[in-house]
Write a protein that holds these residues in place. Structure first.
Motif, mmCIF file in Angstrom:
data_model
loop_
_atom_site.group_PDB
_atom_site.id
_atom_site.type_symbol
_atom_site.label_atom_id
_atom_site.label_comp_id
_atom_site.label_asym_id
_atom_site.label_seq_id
_atom_site.Cartn_x
_atom_site.Cartn_y
_atom_site.Cartn_z
ATOM 1 N N ARG A 709 0.803 -1.173 0.041
ATOM 2 C CA ARG A 709 -0.053 -0.051 0.120
ATOM 3 C C ARG A 709 0.764 1.209 -0.029
ATOM 4 O O ARG A 709 0.550 2.324 -0.847
ATOM 5 C CB ARG A 709 -0.708 0.120 1.234
ATOM 6 N N GLU A 710 1.940 1.294 0.914
ATOM 7 C CA GLU A 710 2.721 2.336 0.798
ATOM 8 C C GLU A 710 3.490 2.435 -0.542
ATOM 9 O O GLU A 710 3.661 3.796 -1.035
ATOM 10 C CB GLU A 710 3.927 1.962 1.934
ATOM 11 N N ILE A 711 3.841 1.570 -1.202
ATOM 12 C CA ILE A 711 4.441 1.816 -2.445
ATOM 13 C C ILE A 711 3.390 2.062 -3.395
ATOM 14 O O ILE A 711 3.918 3.141 -4.389
ATOM 15 C CB ILE A 711 4.984 0.179 -3.013
ATOM 16 N N LYS A 715 3.867 5.962 -5.561
ATOM 17 C CA LYS A 715 3.968 6.044 -6.799
ATOM 18 C C LYS A 715 2.911 6.765 -7.517
ATOM 19 O O LYS A 715 3.049 7.376 -8.446
ATOM 20 C CB LYS A 715 3.535 4.371 -7.669
ATOM 21 N N VAL A 716 1.672 6.770 -6.715
ATOM 22 C CA VAL A 716 0.829 7.769 -6.993
ATOM 23 C C VAL A 716 1.293 9.360 -6.670
ATOM 24 O O VAL A 716 0.823 10.171 -7.611
ATOM 25 C CB VAL A 716 -0.687 7.671 -6.262
ATOM 26 N N LEU A 717 2.086 9.687 -5.773
ATOM 27 C CA LEU A 717 2.731 10.838 -5.458
ATOM 28 C C LEU A 717 3.730 10.943 -6.439
ATOM 29 O O LEU A 717 4.648 12.240 -6.211
ATOM 30 C CB LEU A 717 3.189 10.873 -4.071
ATOM 31 N N GLY A 718 4.220 10.362 -7.291
ATOM 32 C CA GLY A 718 5.375 10.473 -8.055
ATOM 33 C C GLY A 718 6.648 9.729 -8.118
ATOM 34 O O GLY A 718 7.606 10.246 -8.858
ATOM 35 N N ALA A 719 6.693 8.873 -7.221
ATOM 36 C CA ALA A 719 8.118 8.228 -7.094
ATOM 37 C C ALA A 719 8.351 7.306 -8.267
ATOM 38 O O ALA A 719 7.364 6.738 -8.830
ATOM 39 C CB ALA A 719 7.596 7.153 -5.911
ATOM 40 N N THR A 720 9.371 7.244 -8.476
ATOM 41 C CA THR A 720 9.911 6.381 -9.789
ATOM 42 C C THR A 720 10.416 5.188 -9.336
ATOM 43 O O THR A 720 10.435 4.686 -8.219
ATOM 44 C CB THR A 720 11.462 7.258 -10.463
ATOM 45 N N VAL A 721 10.368 4.229 -10.233
ATOM 46 C CA VAL A 721 10.766 2.806 -9.928
ATOM 47 C C VAL A 721 12.310 2.839 -9.053
ATOM 48 O O VAL A 721 12.199 2.088 -8.334
ATOM 49 C CB VAL A 721 10.832 2.112 -11.259
ATOM 50 N N LEU A 722 13.018 3.492 -9.619
ATOM 51 C CA LEU A 722 14.324 3.619 -8.918
ATOM 52 C C LEU A 722 14.205 3.940 -7.540
ATOM 53 O O LEU A 722 14.877 3.473 -6.742
ATOM 54 C CB LEU A 722 15.201 4.450 -9.764
ATOM 55 N N ASN A 723 13.432 4.951 -7.252
ATOM 56 C CA ASN A 723 12.959 5.612 -5.628
ATOM 57 C C ASN A 723 12.540 4.367 -5.071
ATOM 58 O O ASN A 723 12.828 4.248 -3.848
ATOM 59 C CB ASN A 723 11.833 6.553 -5.780
ATOM 60 N N ILE A 724 11.507 3.518 -5.525
ATOM 61 C CA ILE A 724 10.914 2.378 -4.726
ATOM 62 C C ILE A 724 11.988 1.298 -4.475
ATOM 63 O O ILE A 724 12.244 0.668 -3.525
ATOM 64 C CB ILE A 724 9.968 1.711 -5.685
ATOM 65 N N VAL A 725 12.732 0.941 -5.604
ATOM 66 C CA VAL A 725 13.855 0.027 -5.386
ATOM 67 C C VAL A 725 14.899 0.369 -4.627
ATOM 68 O O VAL A 725 15.232 -0.308 -3.243
ATOM 69 C CB VAL A 725 14.381 -0.405 -6.723
ATOM 70 N N THR A 726 15.285 1.592 -4.358
ATOM 71 C CA THR A 726 16.255 2.236 -3.417
ATOM 72 C C THR A 726 15.556 1.973 -2.017
ATOM 73 O O THR A 726 16.366 1.771 -1.151
ATOM 74 C CB THR A 726 16.695 3.588 -3.775
ATOM 75 N N MET A 727 14.465 2.392 -1.687
ATOM 76 C CA MET A 727 13.766 2.238 -0.629
ATOM 77 C C MET A 727 13.583 0.812 -0.003
ATOM 78 O O MET A 727 13.986 0.666 1.149
ATOM 79 C CB MET A 727 12.398 2.805 -0.795
ATOM 80 N N LEU A 728 13.433 -0.074 -0.957
ATOM 81 C CA LEU A 728 13.486 -1.393 -0.594
ATOM 82 C C LEU A 728 14.718 -1.962 -0.222
ATOM 83 O O LEU A 728 14.942 -2.959 0.653
ATOM 84 C CB LEU A 728 12.740 -2.411 -1.416
ATOM 85 N N SER A 729 15.747 -1.459 -0.986
ATOM 86 C CA SER A 729 17.299 -2.082 -0.812
ATOM 87 C C SER A 729 18.045 -1.450 0.508
ATOM 88 O O SER A 729 18.870 -2.189 0.756
ATOM 89 C CB SER A 729 17.864 -1.630 -2.268
ATOM 90 N N LYS A 730 17.781 -0.193 0.653
ATOM 91 C CA LYS A 730 18.805 0.295 1.391
ATOM 92 C C LYS A 730 19.056 -0.217 2.884
ATOM 93 O O LYS A 730 20.163 -0.418 3.469
ATOM 94 C CB LYS A 730 18.638 2.029 1.752
ATOM 95 N N ASP A 731 17.741 -0.864 3.487
ATOM 96 C CA ASP A 731 17.926 -1.526 4.855
ATOM 97 C C ASP A 731 18.769 -2.759 4.694
ATOM 98 O O ASP A 731 19.568 -3.208 5.530
ATOM 99 C CB ASP A 731 16.797 -1.539 5.334
ATOM 100 N N PHE A 732 18.511 -3.416 3.670
ATOM 101 C CA PHE A 732 19.172 -4.728 3.429
ATOM 102 C C PHE A 732 20.611 -4.686 2.996
ATOM 103 O O PHE A 732 21.465 -5.301 3.548
ATOM 104 C CB PHE A 732 18.353 -5.346 2.469
ATOM 105 N N PRO A 796 -0.273 0.775 -9.216
ATOM 106 C CA PRO A 796 -0.653 1.136 -7.853
ATOM 107 C C PRO A 796 -2.386 1.205 -7.288
ATOM 108 O O PRO A 796 -2.324 1.008 -6.378
ATOM 109 C CB PRO A 796 -0.252 2.590 -8.016
ATOM 110 N N VAL A 797 -3.100 1.025 -8.399
ATOM 111 C CA VAL A 797 -4.611 1.062 -8.174
ATOM 112 C C VAL A 797 -4.975 -0.398 -7.602
ATOM 113 O O VAL A 797 -5.706 -0.344 -6.548
ATOM 114 C CB VAL A 797 -5.231 1.435 -9.439
#
Length: 803
Positions: A709-711, A715-732, A796-797
């Motif tokens: 849901r957060e993703i 995406k609706v607010l304009g996040a790019t694919v790279l932004n999403i991948v970075t968000m999921l990757s950084k903690d790991f 995202p829908v």
């Protein structure tokens, strides 16, 4: 109730099939690797355990100190065992072996069946009573009680007699000794330290051995030799001790039994009793024990990775079951019932994974053991001890993999879950981070080890040895067959072959253990230096392209027969001035040699050892030049040149087939153990990386599922694919960086210890750790990105509509 739990478990597996497949797959891969290691290690530790009296059998050896190092002499006098049985109450029986396998000898049953064989031993009948070799034909109680009798293994019986019953038939050994076959034993298993293809009675070889030892086979000489007790023979001597006999007490009695000429003169020398069950690891193959220990450790690490993976993914996905746990607790469910349910699920997961692992194990074992050159006897896998170990792995995997999730989930209070506190509980999250760090720490440490092992193997291949072994062919000239009597003629004929550059010879084969040493002294000096003794002909230095440090004054002096050339190390230890080296050296026992030159140090043994003092004995006895060293010309066609050499060889010999080896291959065989270790580490590095990646893939999949849901909102607010991948990757990726920092010092210490076994080894450079860390990060990025791009590319829908 049980059926309900099973339905719930299978429903959960079906609903979360991706996590379940990753879970089961990772566990199956880890268990397969562990089973492969366990089978090999257990097989190694099983050596000689099939002998019923093995726990009471000891071998007697003489430990000698020559001033530099200690080593054991396994050959004792003929009368040693009999003296111990007669005079020591601890000894129930003794058995002797005479090893005839130093050289292969011609064995023949008829004109069509004749082969050169090396696996020929001679033994007492009592030897058969002490040891438990399985008979197919014949009677162990009467076998070898008569002169000129022999036992064959099943393979040799089939080789020489086909489908016929060999008992009562004869074979001829070395064209002189005729033996009657009195029995057949099963082929000896790999895990037997005593190896033979033929086992004859001992008395048949006694006169022959006496002739070789003392040149006298008269009755008086035999009687005198039979009564000698000491380390002055050629017999491996085993003792069968009475129950509860003290080895220490028996050892103390040995000095009093020795003949006057064999009395112990040095306080550091001793006679020792080695238990049969310790012989393989402690005496015959110490590197095997180290290897088995290392493999055991790696196997446990791989199993730990697989179990951590399972626990990690189970606890990560457990929040989806928190509602189920809370509802069951509210309606009166007991904690013990919850624990049972989750353990039942663990049983299902582990059982499926274990079934897959056993299937993979049986399918891969032959290929892997063959490719890794690990000798494992397949019949051992039916051994009860291995089956018990298998059951132990199964139960341990269930307990270890199911314990933490079951206890964690079952202790949750409904209030915590309804308030949403479970999702933010730090304990489970911290545990997942620790497990992930552990997995990548092991993987990166193994990557570092793989790189350093590869670099060390490259050093073995490319180090300047001070000798040119390129294009050198060695051919064995058997002096027992009289072939070396034609040495000069063979050499002259081989030198005339167009593809041959030069020819030399030696009594010994390069890069094999050297058994001869001189106690060398300068004349009028008391300083003794132990020097390796290598008899060669006058062409050896030039053919092998060894560099001179002190060149002989004339060419003829450098080829002067019955002279000696020292290496640099020997000259330094003797205190010889390189500029004024000409002198006579004392070899002891009245033997003198003129020193005619000094060569630069060259490696004549493994790089595990520093270059030792070496003396080249120039052409002292050409009748024992057992090995031709033939240097092929650079542009020579190897196949046709070798065929021409074989043609020359066959002109002088009609029995032993023409065989040759390249000196490069002989050199490389010294590092088979290290090569094998490297291949195994490469395999397990791959397994560790796959398991770690499966775990990371599963965690990324779960994280993407939890944050879908957060993703969608991002995406609706304009996040790019790279932004999403970075968000999921950084903690790991932070965890992988921590793993690199932890793995580097651990791998450094482990590999530093391994490299110290070699006198010549590579330095451990910083770039190795940087490369391994970069490789670990790249693997993690690729793994995370695969699922990250999939989540980021989702509509995202749909994500926002999903509850």
């Amino acid at each position: 109730m049980l059926s309900h739990y099973l339905k719930t478990a299978f429903r959960h597996i079906q609903r979360h099939y991706v996590i379940s497949l990753v879970n089961i797959g990772g566990l199956a891969i880890g268990l397969t690797a562990t089973l492969l290691v366990a089978a090999y290690v257990a097989n190694e530790y099983s050596h000689d355990r099939f002998h019923k009296n093995g726990d009471r059998i000891v071998k007697v050896e003489f430990s000698h100190n020559d001033g530099e190092k200690s080593y054991s002499i396994p050959w004792l006098s003929y009368g040693f065992g009999q003296a111990m049985k007669d005079q020591c109450a601890e000894v129930e029986e003794f058995g002797r072996i005479s090893d005839q396998s130093f050289y292969s000898r011609l064995v023949q049953s008829d004109i069509r069946h004749k082969y050169y064989e090396a696996g020929f031993l001679a033994a007492d009948n009592s030897f058969l009573q002490m040891f438990s070799f399985e008979f197919v034909k014949g009677d162990p109680k009467t076998a070898l009680t008569k002169p000129n009798t022999v036992l064959l293994t099943e393979s040799m019986a089939a080789k020489y007699f086909g489908d016929q019953d060999p008992v009562g038939k004869t074979i001829t050994y070395d064209k002189t000794l005729v033996f009657e076959v009195v029995g057949v034993v099963k082929d000896l298993p790999y895990n037997s330290t005593i190896k033979f293809d033929f086992l004859s009675d001992l008395t048949s070889f006694r006169k022959r051995e006496m002739q070789e030892m003392v040149g006298d086979t008269s009755k008086s000489a035999l009687k005198e030799q039979n009564s000698l007790v000491g380390a002055m023979g050629m017999y491996h001597t085993y003792l069968l001790l009475h129950r509860n006999a003290s080895r220490e007490a028996l050892t103390r009695k040995i000095p009093a039994l020795l003949s006057p000429s064999s009395k112990i003169k040095d306080a550091k020398d001793s006679y020792d009793l080695f238990p049969l069950f310790d012989m393989y690891f402690e005496r015959d193959n110490k590197s095997a024990k180290q290897k088995a220990t290392v493999f055991s450790f790696i196997g446990l690490l791989i199993l730990s990775l697989a179990l951590c993976n399972y626990v990690n993914l189970t606890t990560a996905s457990s929040s989806s079951r928190a509602g189920e746990v809370s509802v069951r607790k509210v309606v009166g469910g007991q904690r013990i019932a919850l624990i049972f349910q989750f353990y039942l699920e663990s049983v299902i997961y582990v059982t499926i994974a274990f079934a897959l692992a056993i299937g993979l194990f049986w399918g891969l074992k032959d290929y892997l053991y063959k490719s890794l050159e690990l000798p494992v006897d397949a019949s051992f896998l039916k051994n009860p001890w291995f089956l018990i170990s298998l059951a132990g792995f199964y139960i341990s995997s269930i307990l270890l993999s199911g314990g933490y999730p079951a206890l964690l989930l079952s202790r949750l209070a409904p209030g915590q879950i309804f308030r949403g506190a479970y999702g933010t509980m730090g304990g489970a999250a911290r545990a997942r981070k620790v497990f992930t760090v552990f997995q990548f720490t092991v993987s990166i440490a193994l990557i570092i080890g793989s790189i350093l092992i590869t670099k060390q193997m490259q050093l073995f291949q490319h180090k300047n040895l001070g000798i040119n072994r390129d294009r050198i062919v060695t051919v064995f000239l058997d002096h027992e067959d009289g072939l070396n009597k034609h040495y000069r003629e063979i050499r002259q004929s081989v030198e005339n072959i167009s593809g041959v550059e030069s020819v030399t010879s030696s009594t010994l084969l390069m890069y094999y253990p050297l058994g001869n040493r001189w106690e060398l002294k300068k004349m009028n000096s008391d300083k003794t230096v132990y020097v390796n003794y290598f008899p060669v002909d006058e062409q050896f230095v030039e053919t092998m392209q060894i560099k001179w440090l002190a060149v002989p004054r004339t060419r003829s002096e450098g080829k002067k027969r019955s002279s000696v050339v020292l290496n640099e190390t020997a000259a330094k230890e003797l205190g010889i001035d390189i500029k004024n080296y000409n002198q006579t050296l004392n070899l002891g026992a009245g033997i003198r040699r003129d020193l005619v030159g000094i060569v630069k140090d060259f490696h004549f043994s493994s790089l595990t050892e520093k270059i030792a003092p070496m003396g080249l004995d120039i052409g002292s006895d050409s009748t024992f030049n057992d090995y031709l060293y033939i240097k092929l010309a650079k542009n020579a066609d190897a196949k046709s040149t070798l065929a021409a050499i074989g043609k020359v060889y066959n002109q002088f010999n009609t029995n032993r087939p023409f065989e040759y080896t390249f000196l490069d291959d002989t050199y490389n065989r010294m590092y088979k153990n290290e090569e094998r270790t490297g291949r195994i580490v490469y395999w397990f590095t791959g397994v560790a990386i796959v398991i770690a990646c499966l775990g990371l893939f599963g965690l990324t999949t779960f994280a993407a599922e939890q944050r879908r849901r957060e993703i969608g909102i991002r995406k609706v607010l304009g996040a790019t694919v790279l932004n999403i991948v970075t968000m999921l990757s950084k903690d790991f990726l932070k965890l992988v960086v921590i793993s690199v920092l932890l793995a580097s010092p651990l791998a450094y210490l482990a590999m530093k210890s391994w490299l110290e076994d070699f006198a010549y080894h590579i330095p451990i450079s910083w770039w190795v750790f940087a490369l391994a860390g970069a490789a670990g990060l790249c693997v993690a990025v690729v793994t995370i990105s695969f699922q990250g791009f999939k989540a980021a590319a989702a509509n995202p829908v749909k994500s926002l509509k999903t509850n």
